[in-house]
Design a protein around this motif. Sequence first.
Motif, PDB file in Angstrom:
ATOM      1  N   HIS A  36      83.511 -18.672  43.562  1.00  0.00           N
ATOM      2  CA  HIS A  36      84.650 -19.199  42.555  1.00  0.00           C
ATOM      3  C   HIS A  36      86.183 -19.670  43.356  1.00  0.00           C
ATOM      4  N   GLY A  37      86.618 -20.995  42.782  1.00  0.00           N
ATOM      5  CA  GLY A  37      88.680 -21.183  43.588  1.00  0.00           C
ATOM      6  C   GLY A  37      88.965 -21.466  42.920  1.00  0.00           C
ATOM      7  N   VAL A  38      90.874 -21.535  42.416  1.00  0.00           N
ATOM      8  CA  VAL A  38      90.924 -22.936  41.871  1.00  0.00           C
ATOM      9  C   VAL A  38      92.252 -23.869  42.706  1.00  0.00           C
ATOM     10  N   VAL A  39      92.673 -24.325  42.143  1.00  0.00           N
ATOM     11  CA  VAL A  39      93.405 -25.587  43.328  1.00  0.00           C
ATOM     12  C   VAL A  39      94.388 -24.751  43.192  1.00  0.00           C
ATOM     13  N   GLN A  40      95.021 -24.762  44.317  1.00  0.00           N
ATOM     14  CA  GLN A  40      96.186 -24.806  44.420  1.00  0.00           C
ATOM     15  C   GLN A  40      97.161 -25.309  45.280  1.00  0.00           C
ATOM     16  N   ASP A  41      97.474 -26.752  45.145  1.00  0.00           N
ATOM     17  CA  ASP A  41      97.566 -27.375  46.268  1.00  0.00           C
ATOM     18  C   ASP A  41      98.954 -27.788  47.040  1.00  0.00           C
ATOM     19  N   LYS A  42      99.999 -26.843  46.277  1.00  0.00           N
ATOM     20  CA  LYS A  42     101.290 -27.088  46.318  1.00  0.00           C
ATOM     21  C   LYS A  42     101.337 -26.445  48.617  1.00  0.00           C
ATOM     22  N   LEU A  43     100.548 -25.118  47.879  1.00  0.00           N
ATOM     23  CA  LEU A  43     100.553 -24.328  49.584  1.00  0.00           C
ATOM     24  C   LEU A  43      99.884 -25.051  50.485  1.00  0.00           C
ATOM     25  N   PHE A  44      99.723 -26.619  50.587  1.00  0.00           N
ATOM     26  CA  PHE A  44      98.969 -27.204  51.484  1.00  0.00           C
ATOM     27  C   PHE A  44     100.169 -28.317  52.309  1.00  0.00           C
ATOM     28  N   LEU A  45     100.733 -28.216  50.434  1.00  0.00           N
ATOM     29  CA  LEU A  45     101.718 -29.164  51.000  1.00  0.00           C
ATOM     30  C   LEU A  45     102.219 -29.268  52.897  1.00  0.00           C
ATOM     31  N   PRO A  46     102.873 -30.151  53.138  1.00  0.00           N
ATOM     32  CA  PRO A  46     103.704 -30.022  54.705  1.00  0.00           C
ATOM     33  C   PRO A  46     104.747 -29.561  54.628  1.00  0.00           C
ATOM     34  N   GLY A  47     105.745 -29.958  53.973  1.00  0.00           N
ATOM     35  CA  GLY A  47     107.102 -28.907  53.419  1.00  0.00           C
ATOM     36  C   GLY A  47     106.932 -27.852  53.299  1.00  0.00           C
ATOM     37  N   LEU A  48     105.489 -27.548  52.554  1.00  0.00           N
ATOM     38  CA  LEU A  48     105.594 -25.884  52.195  1.00  0.00           C
ATOM     39  C   LEU A  48     105.069 -25.285  53.135  1.00  0.00           C
ATOM     40  N   LEU A  49     104.253 -25.963  54.259  1.00  0.00           N
ATOM     41  CA  LEU A  49     103.610 -24.954  55.232  1.00  0.00           C
ATOM     42  C   LEU A  49     104.431 -24.657  56.022  1.00  0.00           C
TER      43      LEU A  49
END
Length: 383
Positions: A136-149
């Motif tokens: 099971h997984g949950v979308v946590q898309d902000k972690l993969f934004l270039p700025g946050l990376l």
Amino acid sequence: MTRKTVRIAMNGVTGRMGYRQHLVRSILALRDQGGLDLGDGTVLWPEPVLVGRREHALREIAGRHGLEHFSTDLDSVLADPTVGIYFDAQATNARVEALTRAIAAGKHVYTEKPTATGLEAALRLARLAREKGVKHGVVQDKLFLPGLLKLKRLADGGFFGRVLSVRGEFGYWVFEGDWQPAQRPSWNYRAEDGGGIVVDMFPHWEYVLHELFGRVTSVQALATTHVPRRWDENGKPYDATADDAVYGVFELEGGAVAQINSSWAVRVHRDELVEFQVDGTEGSAVAGLRTCRVQHRSATPKPVWDPDVPAGEAFRDQWQEVPGNGEFGNGFKAQWELFLKHVHADTPYHWDLLAGARGVQLAELGLKSSAEGRRIAVPEITP
């Protein structure tokens, strides 16, 4: 190369996020690149099965993209043994029931957040998935934004020293719907339908703060409805019963303090729709969706407050751009790739339903804090 077809039931693709980010920019983009290479001679070929309530909308999307399979009967799709994964991007209040049925059917589940409108239901989903033995997984898309990376790279490298504070600004003006169509669906503004910016955004802020700077240990929030009357998709007026702005203060493990304002009733005077400023003893950074700028302790200027003299410094020019040092793809697609590898190659993956429950917990306690006008401790959730 051996090609292995992976059939994915995708529920909610008639909505903006489900269609654009998950179907088109993730699953169909994987097909356009020839599938997902697992590195062991196997290429996963995702085959979406579109699910929803509006047959005509599903048929139109399927025809537009040359897809064969769609259905308004979720139970029949879940009963199909060739469907291995269930994905949910529905409205929040429909999510728990559908995920519960998918888990009971033995499907691996991947879902948008929040996973539920309350912590008890979110934890129940995590328990059911663990007991059933599905992944099971949950979308946590902000972690993969270039700025946050880039921001995470700085944090992991010790750039900040001891982190003192995090300041976040998120939001934009969502039109009321009377003289210009609203950019968000009307259910977002009805609490009875699972709407509200606290329920929508606090789960994001939980995982961003948790992953980059430390677990949230307390929350103090003020949620409000700035625009009480709106117009729906049919042009009919309705009362907004959910919050459209929230102003939050979060204490983090380790002593840092985060302040994040979230609003659908603010006009943008920022470089990007979301920006975070992180201040530490050794340096500071400002990150948005794509960019990140830094100012190290050794290069920090010495401003002097003098309200009688015009500012003689261009403060933005005193910051240095953080290089990408690589290509950044779509964040939703990147997380889909990780989840598919987790399911089919058993690679590590920790953005699960328990992580999703932490976000639901923070939203629930944020609303309680606002209602009671006090700071509330956030207990740690453990497996």
